[in-house]
Design a protein around this motif. Sequence first.
Motif, PDB file in Angstrom:
ATOM      1  N   GLU A 179     161.353  38.699  26.009  1.00 53.26           N
ATOM      2  CA  GLU A 179     162.095  37.698  25.737  1.00 53.26           C
ATOM      3  C   GLU A 179     161.982  37.396  23.311  1.00 53.26           C
ATOM      4  O   GLU A 179     163.496  37.786  23.216  1.00 53.26           O
ATOM      5  N   ALA A 180     160.118  37.714  23.461  1.00 55.14           N
ATOM      6  CA  ALA A 180     160.583  37.745  22.115  1.00 55.14           C
ATOM      7  C   ALA A 180     161.144  39.545  22.008  1.00 55.14           C
ATOM      8  O   ALA A 180     161.542  38.952  20.584  1.00 55.14           O
ATOM      9  N   MET A 181     160.942  39.805  22.140  1.00 57.44           N
ATOM     10  CA  MET A 181     161.377  41.426  21.805  1.00 57.44           C
ATOM     11  C   MET A 181     162.915  42.483  22.388  1.00 57.44           C
ATOM     12  O   MET A 181     163.895  42.800  20.990  1.00 57.44           O
ATOM     13  N   THR A 182     162.905  40.707  23.569  1.00 55.95           N
ATOM     14  CA  THR A 182     164.729  40.974  23.612  1.00 55.95           C
ATOM     15  C   THR A 182     165.678  40.535  22.087  1.00 55.95           C
ATOM     16  O   THR A 182     166.658  40.428  21.579  1.00 55.95           O
ATOM     17  N   GLU A 183     165.265  39.412  21.692  1.00 58.36           N
ATOM     18  CA  GLU A 183     165.278  38.684  20.390  1.00 58.36           C
ATOM     19  C   GLU A 183     165.322  39.369  19.379  1.00 58.36           C
ATOM     20  O   GLU A 183     166.330  38.898  18.247  1.00 58.36           O
ATOM     21  N   ASN A 185     156.234  58.666  15.610  1.00 58.02           N
ATOM     22  CA  ASN A 185     155.477  57.915  16.723  1.00 58.02           C
ATOM     23  C   ASN A 185     155.446  56.443  16.178  1.00 58.02           C
ATOM     24  O   ASN A 185     154.074  55.718  16.345  1.00 58.02           O
ATOM     25  N   GLN A 186     155.973  55.106  16.707  1.00 57.36           N
ATOM     26  CA  GLN A 186     155.769  54.031  15.022  1.00 57.36           C
ATOM     27  C   GLN A 186     156.348  52.929  16.050  1.00 57.36           C
ATOM     28  O   GLN A 186     157.107  53.270  16.684  1.00 57.36           O
ATOM     29  N   VAL A 187     155.240  51.893  16.370  1.00 55.79           N
ATOM     30  CA  VAL A 187     156.115  50.678  16.933  1.00 55.79           C
ATOM     31  C   VAL A 187     155.966  49.800  15.440  1.00 55.79           C
ATOM     32  O   VAL A 187     155.712  49.408  14.470  1.00 55.79           O
ATOM     33  N   PRO A 188     157.934  49.219  15.033  1.00 54.04           N
ATOM     34  CA  PRO A 188     157.912  48.947  13.907  1.00 54.04           C
ATOM     35  C   PRO A 188     157.132  47.101  13.383  1.00 54.04           C
ATOM     36  O   PRO A 188     156.361  46.451  14.530  1.00 54.04           O
ATOM     37  N   TRP A 189     157.039  47.355  12.193  1.00 54.45           N
ATOM     38  CA  TRP A 189     155.961  46.128  12.235  1.00 54.45           C
ATOM     39  C   TRP A 189     156.162  44.605  12.512  1.00 54.45           C
ATOM     40  O   TRP A 189     155.682  43.719  13.077  1.00 54.45           O
ATOM     41  N   LEU A 190     157.828  44.403  12.600  1.00 54.35           N
ATOM     42  CA  LEU A 190     157.784  43.298  13.064  1.00 54.35           C
ATOM     43  C   LEU A 190     157.618  42.951  14.437  1.00 54.35           C
ATOM     44  O   LEU A 190     157.379  41.946  14.622  1.00 54.35           O
ATOM     45  N   VAL A 191     157.578  43.929  15.098  1.00 55.26           N
ATOM     46  CA  VAL A 191     157.197  43.752  16.819  1.00 55.26           C
ATOM     47  C   VAL A 191     156.494  43.706  17.058  1.00 55.26           C
ATOM     48  O   VAL A 191     156.050  42.458  17.693  1.00 55.26           O
ATOM     49  N   LYS A 206     165.452  42.588  19.280  1.00 59.66           N
ATOM     50  CA  LYS A 206     165.458  44.256  19.361  1.00 59.66           C
ATOM     51  C   LYS A 206     166.502  44.899  18.717  1.00 59.66           C
ATOM     52  O   LYS A 206     166.873  46.212  17.995  1.00 59.66           O
ATOM     53  N   LEU A 207     168.157  44.593  18.318  1.00 54.77           N
ATOM     54  CA  LEU A 207     168.851  44.917  17.501  1.00 54.77           C
ATOM     55  C   LEU A 207     168.467  45.405  15.850  1.00 54.77           C
ATOM     56  O   LEU A 207     168.545  46.196  15.204  1.00 54.77           O
ATOM     57  N   GLU A 208     167.465  44.154  15.611  1.00 60.78           N
ATOM     58  CA  GLU A 208     166.653  44.605  14.220  1.00 60.78           C
ATOM     59  C   GLU A 208     165.855  45.275  14.529  1.00 60.78           C
ATOM     60  O   GLU A 208     165.469  46.392  13.316  1.00 60.78           O
ATOM     61  N   THR A 209     165.377  45.459  15.291  1.00 63.95           N
ATOM     62  CA  THR A 209     164.159  46.773  15.804  1.00 63.95           C
ATOM     63  C   THR A 209     164.916  48.176  16.019  1.00 63.95           C
ATOM     64  O   THR A 209     164.533  49.084  15.372  1.00 63.95           O
ATOM     65  N   HIS A 210     165.982  48.526  16.675  1.00 63.95           N
ATOM     66  CA  HIS A 210     166.747  49.425  16.542  1.00 63.95           C
ATOM     67  C   HIS A 210     167.372  49.753  15.047  1.00 63.95           C
ATOM     68  O   HIS A 210     167.231  51.144  15.028  1.00 63.95           O
ATOM     69  N   GLU A 211     167.346  49.286  14.665  1.00 71.14           N
ATOM     70  CA  GLU A 211     167.461  49.260  12.949  1.00 71.14           C
ATOM     71  C   GLU A 211     166.617  49.977  12.246  1.00 71.14           C
ATOM     72  O   GLU A 211     166.685  50.993  11.294  1.00 71.14           O
ATOM     73  N   CYS A 212     165.481  49.770  12.669  1.00 69.58           N
ATOM     74  CA  CYS A 212     164.141  50.600  11.821  1.00 69.58           C
ATOM     75  C   CYS A 212     164.584  51.779  12.393  1.00 69.58           C
ATOM     76  O   CYS A 212     163.561  52.388  11.630  1.00 69.58           O
ATOM     77  N   PHE A 215     167.424  54.806  23.846  1.00 67.26           N
ATOM     78  CA  PHE A 215     166.550  54.401  24.061  1.00 67.26           C
ATOM     79  C   PHE A 215     167.866  53.172  24.226  1.00 67.26           C
ATOM     80  O   PHE A 215     167.025  53.147  22.940  1.00 67.26           O
ATOM     81  N   SER A 216     168.021  52.264  24.695  1.00 69.27           N
ATOM     82  CA  SER A 216     168.676  50.888  24.658  1.00 69.27           C
ATOM     83  C   SER A 216     168.909  49.760  25.595  1.00 69.27           C
ATOM     84  O   SER A 216     167.858  50.086  26.690  1.00 69.27           O
ATOM     85  N   GLY A 217     168.867  48.578  24.945  1.00 71.96           N
ATOM     86  CA  GLY A 217     168.342  47.777  25.992  1.00 71.96           C
ATOM     87  C   GLY A 217     167.557  47.367  26.651  1.00 71.96           C
ATOM     88  O   GLY A 217     166.767  47.219  26.060  1.00 71.96           O
ATOM     89  N   GLU A 218     167.725  47.141  28.121  1.00 71.82           N
ATOM     90  CA  GLU A 218     165.864  46.658  28.994  1.00 71.82           C
ATOM     91  C   GLU A 218     165.294  48.011  28.539  1.00 71.82           C
ATOM     92  O   GLU A 218     163.620  47.507  28.597  1.00 71.82           O
ATOM     93  N   GLU A 219     164.833  49.000  28.711  1.00 73.08           N
ATOM     94  CA  GLU A 219     164.860  50.166  28.341  1.00 73.08           C
ATOM     95  C   GLU A 219     163.681  50.463  26.795  1.00 73.08           C
ATOM     96  O   GLU A 219     162.291  50.183  27.611  1.00 73.08           O
ATOM     97  N   PHE A 220     164.789  49.514  26.466  1.00 69.65           N
ATOM     98  CA  PHE A 220     163.998  49.595  24.918  1.00 69.65           C
ATOM     99  C   PHE A 220     163.036  48.782  24.802  1.00 69.65           C
ATOM    100  O   PHE A 220     161.962  49.135  24.316  1.00 69.65           O
ATOM    101  N   VAL A 221     163.131  47.389  25.488  1.00 68.03           N
ATOM    102  CA  VAL A 221     163.101  46.516  25.264  1.00 68.03           C
ATOM    103  C   VAL A 221     161.731  46.830  25.401  1.00 68.03           C
ATOM    104  O   VAL A 221     160.121  46.410  25.774  1.00 68.03           O
ATOM    105  N   LYS A 222     161.489  47.350  26.991  1.00 66.08           N
ATOM    106  CA  LYS A 222     160.025  47.627  27.902  1.00 66.08           C
ATOM    107  C   LYS A 222     158.989  48.394  26.974  1.00 66.08           C
ATOM    108  O   LYS A 222     157.927  48.022  27.033  1.00 66.08           O
ATOM    109  N   ILE A 223     159.827  49.941  26.610  1.00 66.33           N
ATOM    110  CA  ILE A 223     158.865  51.041  26.388  1.00 66.33           C
ATOM    111  C   ILE A 223     158.460  49.681  24.827  1.00 66.33           C
ATOM    112  O   ILE A 223     156.884  50.138  24.559  1.00 66.33           O
ATOM    113  N   LEU A 224     158.945  49.019  24.334  1.00 64.89           N
ATOM    114  CA  LEU A 224     158.080  48.326  22.788  1.00 64.89           C
ATOM    115  C   LEU A 224     157.069  47.574  23.504  1.00 64.89           C
ATOM    116  O   LEU A 224     156.349  46.941  22.648  1.00 64.89           O
ATOM    117  N   VAL A 225     157.394  46.589  24.592  1.00 66.73           N
ATOM    118  CA  VAL A 225     156.902  45.688  24.715  1.00 66.73           C
ATOM    119  C   VAL A 225     155.474  46.859  25.026  1.00 66.73           C
ATOM    120  O   VAL A 225     153.872  45.798  25.169  1.00 66.73           O
TER     121      VAL A 225
END
Length: 196
Positions: free
Chosen positions: A69-73, A142-148, A75-81, A88-98
């Motif tokens: 849920e936190a990642m979904t909230e 090969n990064q996960v944004p800091w906000l995540v 998600k758009l800001e993270t995608h812009e990073c 990937f977008s949507g649910e799959e993007f969330v799962k990868i980053l979790v």
Amino acid sequence: MSSNCCVFKTPIILNGHNRQAYVPDAFSIGPRHYGQIHSKGTQKLKLKYLEGLIHHSPNPVTRLVELEEAMTEIKLETHECYGGPVIFSGEEFVKILVLDGCLIIELFWKDVDEVERDEDDPIFIMSCMLHLLYLALILQENQVPWLVLDSFFNLTRAANETKSLSRLAIEFFGNMFSSDAPSMDRNLFFGKDLSE
């Protein structure tokens, strides 16, 4: 390109000169190289770290839902990073980053011995695995944004925990080049003490 962009796509001309400097060998982190053949073997290890992180909670299932849920909230800001296209977008993007964000948070905790390491944990019993992970985590794409990471850290840390995410990251990456603990002395970073 969004002003939030912090994970850039490597220009083709650079990638062509030295592919190893930009493409991970074993650990794909984030959506850019997700699912590539060379990193499929480490997916089980990522899942093990995700399970470890959520099992610090009295209710692991609830904790996983909270992370998703936190990642979904964000998600758009993270995608812009991510600069350039991300397939990937949507649910799959969330799962990868979790999955990848939890790997990093649990790794930081294990690195400072705040979380017990399994006796058979290949990252800490095989020096080559830790080395591959260090190299993977510093690659540009090969990064996960800091906000995540910050969001997941705040959700999963113990109430009495005094270490910050920044401190954990500095300790982890400080160990990459030295077995001595990295200094947090402000004078080393900024010259003379600014409070004088």
